[in-house]
Scaffold this motif. Structure first.
Motif, PDB file in Angstrom:
ATOM      1  N   UNK A 129       3.557  12.596  61.459  1.00  0.00           N
ATOM      2  CA  UNK A 129       4.532  13.308  60.622  1.00  0.00           C
ATOM      3  C   UNK A 129       3.908  14.542  60.003  1.00  0.00           C
ATOM      4  N   UNK A 130       4.769  15.516  59.700  1.00  0.00           N
ATOM      5  CA  UNK A 130       4.375  16.728  58.987  1.00  0.00           C
ATOM      6  C   UNK A 130       5.367  16.941  57.852  1.00  0.00           C
ATOM      7  N   UNK A 131       4.849  17.113  56.632  1.00  0.00           N
ATOM      8  CA  UNK A 131       5.675  17.414  55.461  1.00  0.00           C
ATOM      9  C   UNK A 131       5.280  18.771  54.912  1.00  0.00           C
ATOM     10  N   UNK A 132       6.293  19.563  54.556  1.00  0.00           N
ATOM     11  CA  UNK A 132       6.033  20.841  53.871  1.00  0.00           C
ATOM     12  C   UNK A 132       7.068  20.994  52.768  1.00  0.00           C
ATOM     13  N   UNK A 147       9.097  17.228  46.899  1.00  0.00           N
ATOM     14  CA  UNK A 147      10.381  17.433  47.568  1.00  0.00           C
ATOM     15  C   UNK A 147      10.215  18.505  48.645  1.00  0.00           C
ATOM     16  N   UNK A 148      10.711  18.208  49.863  1.00  0.00           N
ATOM     17  CA  UNK A 148      10.563  19.182  50.937  1.00  0.00           C
ATOM     18  C   UNK A 148      11.167  18.693  52.236  1.00  0.00           C
ATOM     19  N   UNK A 149      10.617  19.180  53.338  1.00  0.00           N
ATOM     20  CA  UNK A 149      11.112  18.852  54.677  1.00  0.00           C
ATOM     21  C   UNK A 149      10.098  17.985  55.412  1.00  0.00           C
ATOM     22  N   UNK A 150      10.610  17.014  56.170  1.00  0.00           N
ATOM     23  CA  UNK A 150       9.759  16.078  56.898  1.00  0.00           C
ATOM     24  C   UNK A 150      10.157  16.050  58.368  1.00  0.00           C
ATOM     25  N   UNK A 151       9.176  16.167  59.254  1.00  0.00           N
ATOM     26  CA  UNK A 151       9.392  16.032  60.693  1.00  0.00           C
ATOM     27  C   UNK A 151       8.467  14.938  61.212  1.00  0.00           C
ATOM     28  N   UNK A 152       9.023  14.039  62.024  1.00  0.00           N
ATOM     29  CA  UNK A 152       8.257  12.909  62.541  1.00  0.00           C
ATOM     30  C   UNK A 152       8.450  12.760  64.047  1.00  0.00           C
ATOM     31  N   UNK A 165      12.582  11.222  67.309  1.00  0.00           N
ATOM     32  CA  UNK A 165      12.190  12.454  66.647  1.00  0.00           C
ATOM     33  C   UNK A 165      13.036  12.556  65.386  1.00  0.00           C
ATOM     34  N   UNK A 166      12.392  12.624  64.226  1.00  0.00           N
ATOM     35  CA  UNK A 166      13.086  12.603  62.943  1.00  0.00           C
ATOM     36  C   UNK A 166      12.975  13.976  62.271  1.00  0.00           C
ATOM     37  N   UNK A 167      14.107  14.487  61.816  1.00  0.00           N
ATOM     38  CA  UNK A 167      14.165  15.709  61.015  1.00  0.00           C
ATOM     39  C   UNK A 167      14.894  15.347  59.735  1.00  0.00           C
ATOM     40  N   UNK A 168      14.201  15.438  58.600  1.00  0.00           N
ATOM     41  CA  UNK A 168      14.785  14.925  57.367  1.00  0.00           C
ATOM     42  C   UNK A 168      14.343  15.743  56.153  1.00  0.00           C
TER      43      UNK A 168
END
Length: 204
Positions: A129-132, A147-152, A165-168
């Motif tokens: 996962x990557x969080x920004x 608080x931000x965007x998460x991609x998994x 593939x998660x976009x959240x």
């Protein structure tokens, strides 16, 4: 040095740099957030075979930070569902890189287990996962809002060979609780301790 020992030595060196970069006042910093978004899921290694609603709860503890420009590393844990017909729970390790003081980048990797209607038993998997987003160092509390965007990317290792593939969006639980705190204060009214203070100010 033997070839097999190089990865372990590299990891040890990275951990040493991260922890040494923190100041003497560095304390663990905890964050918990709700994740809401979409998941492109599939079975038999089919990528994005169907789109499902994603909902989850994710928290971590980062060590080695003493300021906004410090690196951090520590464990994370999560529980989530895709379409409410399955349940996944996992844990791993996260590393924070302060690309911007108040908007760091956090990368994670770990293992998870999956329970679902299409699987006869618990299926293992690996996740990255990557969080920004917004996450500053809290000098006054061990809890920090995030608080931000998460991609998994999630890869199942069981018989169903599921992928996702998660976009959240990741929303801090403290931020989500603010409307309820405000409503509670409105319904209960001011505290008795505040009344003498207001009367004294009115007398002036």
């Amino acid at each position: 040095m033997p070839t097999a020992g190089r990865p372990a030595a590299s990891v040890a060196a990275l951990l040493g740099v991260v922890l040494a970069h923190g100041t003497a006042r560095a304390e663990p910093q905890t964050s918990v957030g709700v994740t809401l978004g979409v998941a492109g899921a599939g079975l038999e290694r089919r990528w994005w075979d169907a789109t499902a609603f994603h909902a989850g709860l994710r928290g971590d503890v980062l060590f080695g930070r003493g300021a906004n420009d410090d690196f951090g590393i520590g464990p994370y844990a999560e529980v989530l569902t895709h379409g409410f017909d399955e349940l996944q729970a996992g844990a791993g390790i996260s590393a924070l890189a302060p690309v911007l003081d108040l908007f760091p980048l956090i990368v994670s990797t770990g293992l998870y287990g999956r329970w679902s209607d299409d699987a006869d038993a618990l299926e293992p998997g690996i996740a990255a996962a990557v969080f920004w987003g917004a996450r500053s160092y809290n000098f006054h509390s061990p809890y920090v809002m995030s608080t931000g965007l998460l991609a998994q990317m999630r890869l199942g290792l069981g018989a169903s060979r599921e992928t996702a593939i998660v976009l959240a969006a990741q929303l801090d639980v403290a931020l989500l609780g603010l409307p309820f705190v405000y409503l509670f204060n409105v319904l209960t009214g001011p505290s008795p301790e505040a009344a003498p203070v207001r009367r004294a100010e009115s007398a002036r």
